[in-house]
Scaffold this active site. Structure first.
Site, mmCIF file in Angstrom:
data_model
loop_
_atom_site.group_PDB
_atom_site.id
_atom_site.type_symbol
_atom_site.label_atom_id
_atom_site.label_comp_id
_atom_site.label_asym_id
_atom_site.label_seq_id
_atom_site.Cartn_x
_atom_site.Cartn_y
_atom_site.Cartn_z
ATOM 1 N N ASP A 149 -9.930 8.090 6.584
ATOM 2 C CA ASP A 149 -8.566 7.541 6.604
ATOM 3 C C ASP A 149 -7.906 7.917 7.918
ATOM 4 O OD1 ASP A 149 -6.708 6.665 3.857
ATOM 5 O OD2 ASP A 149 -5.684 6.970 5.757
ATOM 6 N N TYR A 151 -3.068 -12.034 5.422
ATOM 7 C CA TYR A 151 -3.596 -11.141 4.370
ATOM 8 C C TYR A 151 -4.547 -11.916 3.451
ATOM 9 C CZ TYR A 151 -3.465 -7.597 0.643
ATOM 10 O OH TYR A 151 -3.805 -6.648 -0.290
HETATM 11 N N1 NAD Z 1 -1.557 -1.876 -4.262
HETATM 12 C C1 NAD Z 1 -1.714 -3.156 -4.524
HETATM 13 O O1 NAD Z 1 -0.885 -3.767 -5.205
HETATM 14 C C2 NAD Z 1 -2.917 -3.893 -3.999
HETATM 15 C C3 NAD Z 1 -3.168 -5.172 -4.493
HETATM 16 C C4 NAD Z 1 -4.274 -5.871 -4.032
HETATM 17 C C5 NAD Z 1 -5.112 -5.298 -3.103
HETATM 18 N N2 NAD Z 1 -4.850 -4.060 -2.628
HETATM 19 C C6 NAD Z 1 -5.765 -3.502 -1.628
HETATM 20 O O2 NAD Z 1 -6.171 -2.215 -2.051
HETATM 21 C C7 NAD Z 1 -6.549 -1.451 -0.897
HETATM 22 C C8 NAD Z 1 -5.880 -0.076 -0.978
HETATM 23 O O3 NAD Z 1 -4.487 -0.261 -0.811
HETATM 24 P P1 NAD Z 1 -3.420 0.676 -1.537
HETATM 25 O O4 NAD Z 1 -2.589 -0.200 -2.383
HETATM 26 O O5 NAD Z 1 -4.084 1.851 -2.118
HETATM 27 O O6 NAD Z 1 -2.499 1.060 -0.274
HETATM 28 P P2 NAD Z 1 -2.150 2.470 0.376
HETATM 29 O O7 NAD Z 1 -1.262 2.118 1.513
HETATM 30 O O8 NAD Z 1 -1.655 3.420 -0.653
HETATM 31 O O9 NAD Z 1 -3.564 3.001 0.928
HETATM 32 C C9 NAD Z 1 -4.215 2.394 2.001
HETATM 33 C C10 NAD Z 1 -4.860 3.483 2.846
HETATM 34 O O10 NAD Z 1 -5.557 2.834 3.910
HETATM 35 C C11 NAD Z 1 -5.354 3.638 5.071
HETATM 36 N N3 NAD Z 1 -5.536 2.817 6.268
HETATM 37 C C12 NAD Z 1 -4.737 1.830 6.730
HETATM 38 N N4 NAD Z 1 -5.227 1.356 7.887
HETATM 39 C C13 NAD Z 1 -6.349 2.060 8.160
HETATM 40 C C14 NAD Z 1 -7.295 2.029 9.216
HETATM 41 N N5 NAD Z 1 -7.170 1.200 10.249
HETATM 42 N N6 NAD Z 1 -8.358 2.884 9.151
HETATM 43 C C15 NAD Z 1 -8.484 3.749 8.112
HETATM 44 N N7 NAD Z 1 -7.606 3.828 7.096
HETATM 45 C C16 NAD Z 1 -6.552 2.987 7.136
HETATM 46 C C17 NAD Z 1 -3.927 4.160 4.950
HETATM 47 O O11 NAD Z 1 -3.725 5.299 5.763
HETATM 48 C C18 NAD Z 1 -3.844 4.466 3.472
HETATM 49 O O12 NAD Z 1 -4.230 5.799 3.209
HETATM 50 C C19 NAD Z 1 -6.152 -2.283 0.310
HETATM 51 O O13 NAD Z 1 -7.288 -2.946 0.810
HETATM 52 C C20 NAD Z 1 -5.175 -3.289 -0.260
HETATM 53 O O14 NAD Z 1 -5.126 -4.482 0.492
HETATM 54 C C21 NAD Z 1 -3.761 -3.337 -3.049
#
Ligand code: NAD
Length: 262
Positions: free
Chosen positions: A36, A167
Site C-alpha cells: 500500500d 472508473y
Molecule cells: N468501497 C466501495 O464501496 C467499493 C465499491 C466497489 C469497488 N470498490 C473497490 O474496492 C477496492 C478497495 O477500495 P476500498 O473501498 O477498500 O477503498 P480504501 O480507500 O479504503 O482502500 C484503498 C487502498 O488502496 C490504496 N491505494 C490507492 N492507490 C494506491 C496505489 N497507487 N498503490 C498502492 N495502494 C494504493 C490506498 O492507500 C488505500 O489503502 C478498490 O479497488 C475499489 O475501487 C470499492
C-alpha cells in the site's frame, strides 16, 4: 485451496476491503503481505496482527515499485517457508469526473490516466509480476491447485453512474479480463475470480455527502445498507477455498442496480 500455511499478497491492504481480507487471511492461519501507499495504516495493521503480516510501501501504478514489492515478498516467503497461495489486487481509487462538464470542459487526460494506471494497469502489473512465483508453487490437493487471483471490480463495471466514465472503464476492464486470465492460467492450476461490490463501508465511501449516501440507499433492495468489509473478505475467503469458483465475476451487491443519477 487451504489458506493455512500459505502467503497471500494484498494490494490496498492497509485500508477498507483489502484490510478486511488481510485480517481474515491471518485469522485463517495464512500470512499476508500488505502492499500500500499508506505507510502509517500499513504499519499500524502489522502492529496489530504481528509476524503473520508484513508491510511493503508500494505504488501499484509504478512497475519498479511493484518489482521491489515482489522481491520483498519472495524474500519473506523464503524465510517463512510459506509458499505464495494467492494475489488480491485491491488497491483502487475513484476520482469522479464528468466526461464533459456544464462549461463544455472535457475531463482531463491526467485524471483518466491516474484511474486507469492504478485500477487497471496496477492490477494487471501486480498479477503479472507475481504469477511466475505462483506458478512455481508446489501443486496441492486432489486437483493439483497452485493458487488463486482475486481481482476487485465494482458495480460500476455494469451500471456506472454519472461522473464514473474512467472508473467504469477501469472496472469493466478488470471484469472482462477475468475469463481470459482464467483460461491462460488453467494449465498451471491457478484460478481467477473477480468480485464486483456495490457500496461498501471504507475510506473510499466515508467521504460521501449525505445526499449521495441517501440516494444510493434508495437504490438498494435488500439489505438496504452499505456492505461491510468483513462481508467482502468472507467472499474472498470462499473464493480461495472453493476450487470450483473460476473465471467468474461475482456481484456482491444485495441486488442493488445503480441508477444514472442520485
Ligand atoms: N468501497 C466501495 O464501496 C467499493 C465499491 C466497489 C469497488 N470498490 C473497490 O474496492 C477496492 C478497495 O477500495 P476500498 O473501498 O477498500 O477503498 P480504501 O480507500 O479504503 O482502500 C484503498 C487502498 O488502496 C490504496 N491505494 C490507492 N492507490 C494506491 C496505489 N497507487 N498503490 C498502492 N495502494 C494504493 C490506498 O492507500 C488505500 O489503502 C478498490 O479497488 C475499489 O475501487 C470499492
Amino acid at each position: 485451496m487451504k489458506i493455512s500455511g500459505r502467503t497471500f499478497v494484498v494490494s490496498g491492504g492497509a485500508s477498507g476491503l483489502g484490510r478486511a481480507c488481510v485480517r481474515d487471511i491471518v485469522a485463517a492461519g495464512g500470512n499476508a503481505m500488505i502492499l500500500d501507499m499508506n505507510q502509517e495504516q500499513g504499519a499500524e495493521l502489522v502492529g496489530q496482527l504481528g509476524p503473520s503480516t508484513q508491510f511493503q510501501a508500494c505504488d501499484v501504478s509504478s512497475t519498479t515499485s511493484i518489482a521491489d514489492a515482489v522481491a520483498a515478498t519472495l524474500s519473506w516467503i523464503a524465510s517463512t517457508g510459506k509458499p505464495l497461495g494467492g494475489i488480491i489486487p485491491a488497491a483502487g481509487v475513484g476520482f469522479p469526473g464528468l466526461i464533459l462538464d456544464k462549461k463544455l470542459k472535457p475531463v482531463s487526460l491526467e485524471s483518466i490516466d491516474l484511474v486507469l494506471s492504478i485500477n487497471l494497469r496496477g492490477t494487471l502489473d501486480l498479477v503479472r509480476q507475481l504469477l511466475p512465483a505462483l506458478a512455481a508453487s508446489e501443486p496441492s490437493g486432489p486437483d493439483g491447485e497452485r493458487g488463486v487471483v482475486i481481482m476487485v471490480a465494482s458495480a460500476a463495471a455494469f451500471e456506472g453512474q454519472m461522473g464514473q466514465v474512467a472508473y467504469a472503464a477501469s472496472k469493466g476492464a478488470v471484469a472482462s479480463m477475468t475469463l481470459p486470465m482464467a483460461r491462460d492460467l488453467a494449465r498451471f492450476g491457478i484460478r481467477v475470480v473477480t468480485i464486483a461490490p456495490s457500496m461498501f463501508e471504507s475510506n473510499m465511501t466515508a467521504h460521501m455527502s449525505d445526499k449521495v449516501r441517501t440516494g444510493l440507499q434508495k437504490a438498494m433492495e435488500f439489505p438496504p445498507r452499505a456492505g461491510k468489509p468483513e462481508e467482502f473478505a468472507s467472499l474472498v475467503r470462499q473464493s480461495i477455498e472453493n476450487s470450483m469458483l473460476n473465471g467468474v465475476v461475482i456481484r456482491l451487491d444485495g441486488a442493488t442496480r445503480m441508477p444514472s443519477k442520485l
